[in-house]
Structure formats: C-alpha cells, structure tokens
Design an enzyme around this catalytic site. Structure first.
Site, short mmCIF file in Angstrom:
data_model
loop_
_atom_site.label_atom_id
_atom_site.label_comp_id
_atom_site.label_asym_id
_atom_site.label_seq_id
_atom_site.Cartn_x
_atom_site.Cartn_y
_atom_site.Cartn_z
N HIS A 194 0.34 -7.18 -10.32
CA HIS A 194 0.10 -6.71 -8.96
C HIS A 194 0.01 -7.76 -8.00
O HIS A 194 -0.60 -8.79 -8.32
CB HIS A 194 -1.06 -5.92 -9.07
CG HIS A 194 -1.37 -4.91 -7.74
ND1 HIS A 194 -1.74 -5.46 -6.65
CD2 HIS A 194 -1.07 -3.65 -7.55
CE1 HIS A 194 -1.76 -4.46 -5.65
NE2 HIS A 194 -1.37 -3.56 -6.24
N LYS B 89 -8.43 0.03 -7.57
CA LYS B 89 -8.77 -1.33 -7.43
C LYS B 89 -10.19 -1.60 -7.38
O LYS B 89 -10.74 -1.01 -8.38
CB LYS B 89 -8.08 -1.82 -5.88
CG LYS B 89 -6.85 -1.31 -5.76
CD LYS B 89 -6.34 -1.91 -4.43
CE LYS B 89 -4.56 -1.17 -4.48
NZ LYS B 89 -3.95 -1.70 -3.35
N GLY C 149 -1.29 -1.13 1.61
CA GLY C 149 -2.71 -0.98 2.48
C GLY C 149 -2.27 -1.11 3.90
O GLY C 149 -3.02 -1.22 4.66
N ASN D 111 -4.65 4.01 -8.65
CA ASN D 111 -5.17 2.56 -8.69
C ASN D 111 -6.34 2.65 -7.69
O ASN D 111 -6.07 2.44 -6.56
CB ASN D 111 -4.07 1.44 -8.34
CG ASN D 111 -4.65 0.07 -8.62
OD1 ASN D 111 -5.81 -0.11 -8.94
ND2 ASN D 111 -3.90 -0.81 -8.02
N SER E 109 1.16 2.46 0.71
CA SER E 109 0.85 3.13 1.52
C SER E 109 1.27 4.70 1.38
O SER E 109 1.78 5.43 2.40
CB SER E 109 1.39 2.72 2.82
OG SER E 109 0.59 1.55 3.01
N GLU F 229 6.86 -2.36 -5.18
CA GLU F 229 6.06 -2.45 -4.32
C GLU F 229 6.19 -3.49 -3.33
O GLU F 229 5.55 -4.71 -3.53
CB GLU F 229 4.37 -2.60 -5.17
CG GLU F 229 4.10 -1.40 -5.91
CD GLU F 229 2.55 -1.57 -5.88
OE1 GLU F 229 2.11 -0.30 -5.88
OE2 GLU F 229 1.90 -2.71 -6.34
#
Ligand code: PGA
Length: 258
Positions: free
Chosen positions: A95, A11, A173, A9, A212, A167
């Site tokens: 998401h 982003k 992140g 992804n 992550s 997730e």
C-alpha cells in the site's frame, strides 16, 4: 464468472466499541451478497475479534501488512502463519502508505507478495503513481516497474488468482476518484502486459481500483469493463455508507450478469 470483490480497508481506525456497535450491520451485509464478495481489513489487533463474529458469514478477513520473516527475533512483526492461524484470507501488500511512511521499496514488497502467495493467502498488490509521476506521463512505467520487481524474482505463475489494486497515490484520501478513462486505460495496459507473458494468468487476476471511492461516485466506476473489485478506505468506516456502496455494486452486477 468472478465475483466482484469489495475490500474495506480500515487502516489505523476503529476499536472494540466501533466493532461491537456495528457488528449487526456488518453481518447484514452478508445477506446482500450474490454477485459481490466482501472482505474487511481491520487493524491487526482486531482481526481475531472480528473473525469470531464473522465465522458463519461469507465475509472474509484481510491483513493490512505482513512481515517477510516466518518466525524468530523480529520484535513487533506479524508472520504469515499467525495470519493463517486467525482466519485471514487476503493480505494487502505494498500500500502506498507503507511505501511512503515505512519506506518499503519494490524489492521488499516483492518478497512479501511471494511469501503470501506461496503460503496460500491471497496478496492484494497495490500499485500506482504519485501526482508528479502522473504529470510526467510515467503512470504505466511506474506500474510495470512495480509488477516487474516481482517477475524479476519469480515466474509469472505467482500472479495466478491474485489481486492487483490500481491506486493512484494522489487520489487516495483526496475525495476525488481518478478520471474513469485513465483508470480504464491503466488497468487495460497492466492486464495486457501480464497477458503478453501469460494470458491465462492475466485472466485469473482480479483488478481493483482504489482511491476516494464512495457511495456517490461508485456508479461511474462500473463504466470500466475490466474492474472486478474495489479497495475502499474512508468510505468503509461508516458502515451505513459502506452498505449503500455494496448495494449499488450488487445492483449493477446483477444487471451486468443477467
Ligand atoms: P480512500 O483509501 O478510499 O480513503 O481514498 C483507499 C486506499 O487507501 O486503499
């Protein structure tokens, strides 16, 4: 046996130069694939560009979002038919960055999931709890609510051959994946929940983990039996790193499946 599905992804990152510079490396991933499948989610404007490059490979394309309308006066939106038109196979739905930054609620996300599935693309439903919800031991409740918002509108069959990505929002992140036992426990719980409604449907779902992941922590994730894929953000932006990650997944899958 299901192939292990790794989704990159990107982003809101990348540009034509990034794609041109890395396309040969990206295409090389195709030659590595035996037990894994790869799919890339670039920003909308680069999907078709990448599609032309990847036409003769088994690497699939993913959209990061979709509108709930099929056509009409909805300035700035992208429809399911447009995504089909440009070779997209999967759509990321719900998401946490959309739930938080664009105020998408469970009901809205449920509509997108159903629209995607009914139109023949594969939704990747992202679910997971915030740090606060985790502290309050609400992880399972939150995940089930996110799934139930779809089951309120549709029969469980809508989940047939779809993807659920667990997730934890606090892990995304952060540089640190969630605790392996906790990931396993949560995914088991979700799987069992769907199985209690329909076992066949539950077995058809690909369960991913996201948050992550990188080439250095990926091996820990293979200790989790019920994971059939990964949703990778930051670590997919350096293609060399992403390749190392894919190589590790291939090696592990070949050991597990031989
Ligand atoms: P991350 O993102 O790998 O950068 O944590 C994962 C995701 O948002 O799906």
């Amino acid at each position: 046996m299901k192939k292990f599905l790794i989704v990159a992804n990107w982003k809101l990152n990348g540009n034509l130069n990034f794609i041109d510079k890395n396309i040969n490396l990206i295409k090389k991933i195709n030659n590595l694939l035996h037990y894994c499948k790869i799919a890339i989610a670039p920003p909308y404007v680069y999907i078709y560009y990448l599609h032309n490059y990847l036409k003769n490979t088994s690497i699939n394309l993913v959209a990061q979002n979709i509108d709930i309308h099929e056509k009409g006066s909805f300035t700035g939106e992208i429809s399911i038919n447009m995504l089909k038109d440009i070779g997209v196979k999967y759509v990321i739905i719900g998401h946490s960055e959309r739930r938080i930054n664009h105020y998408e609620n469970n009901n809205f996300i449920a509509k997108k999931f159903i629209l995607t599935k009914k139109n023949g693309l594969i939704p990747i439903l992202c679910i997971g709890e915030t740090k606060e919800e985790k502290k309050q031991n609400k992880t399972e409740k939150i995940c089930i609510n996110q799934i139930n918002s779809i089951l309120k509108i549709c029969e469980v069959n809508i989940f047939y051959n779809t993807i659920i990505a667990y997730e934890p929002i606090w892990a995304i992140g952060s540089g640190k994946i969630a605790n392996i036992n906790e990931i396993e426990k949560t995914i088991n719980f979700i799987k069992k929940y769907i199985s209690s409604i329909n076992q066949k449907i539950s077995e058809s779902i690909i369960f991913q983990y996201g948050g992550s992941i990188d080439k250095d922590n990926i091996n820990n994730l293979f200790q989790i039996k019920n994971i059939n894929g990964l949703l990778v953000g930051k670590a997919s932006l350096t293609i060399e790193n992403f390749i190392s990650l894919v190589k590790k997944a291939e090696k592990k899958m070949s050991l597990l499946r031989s």
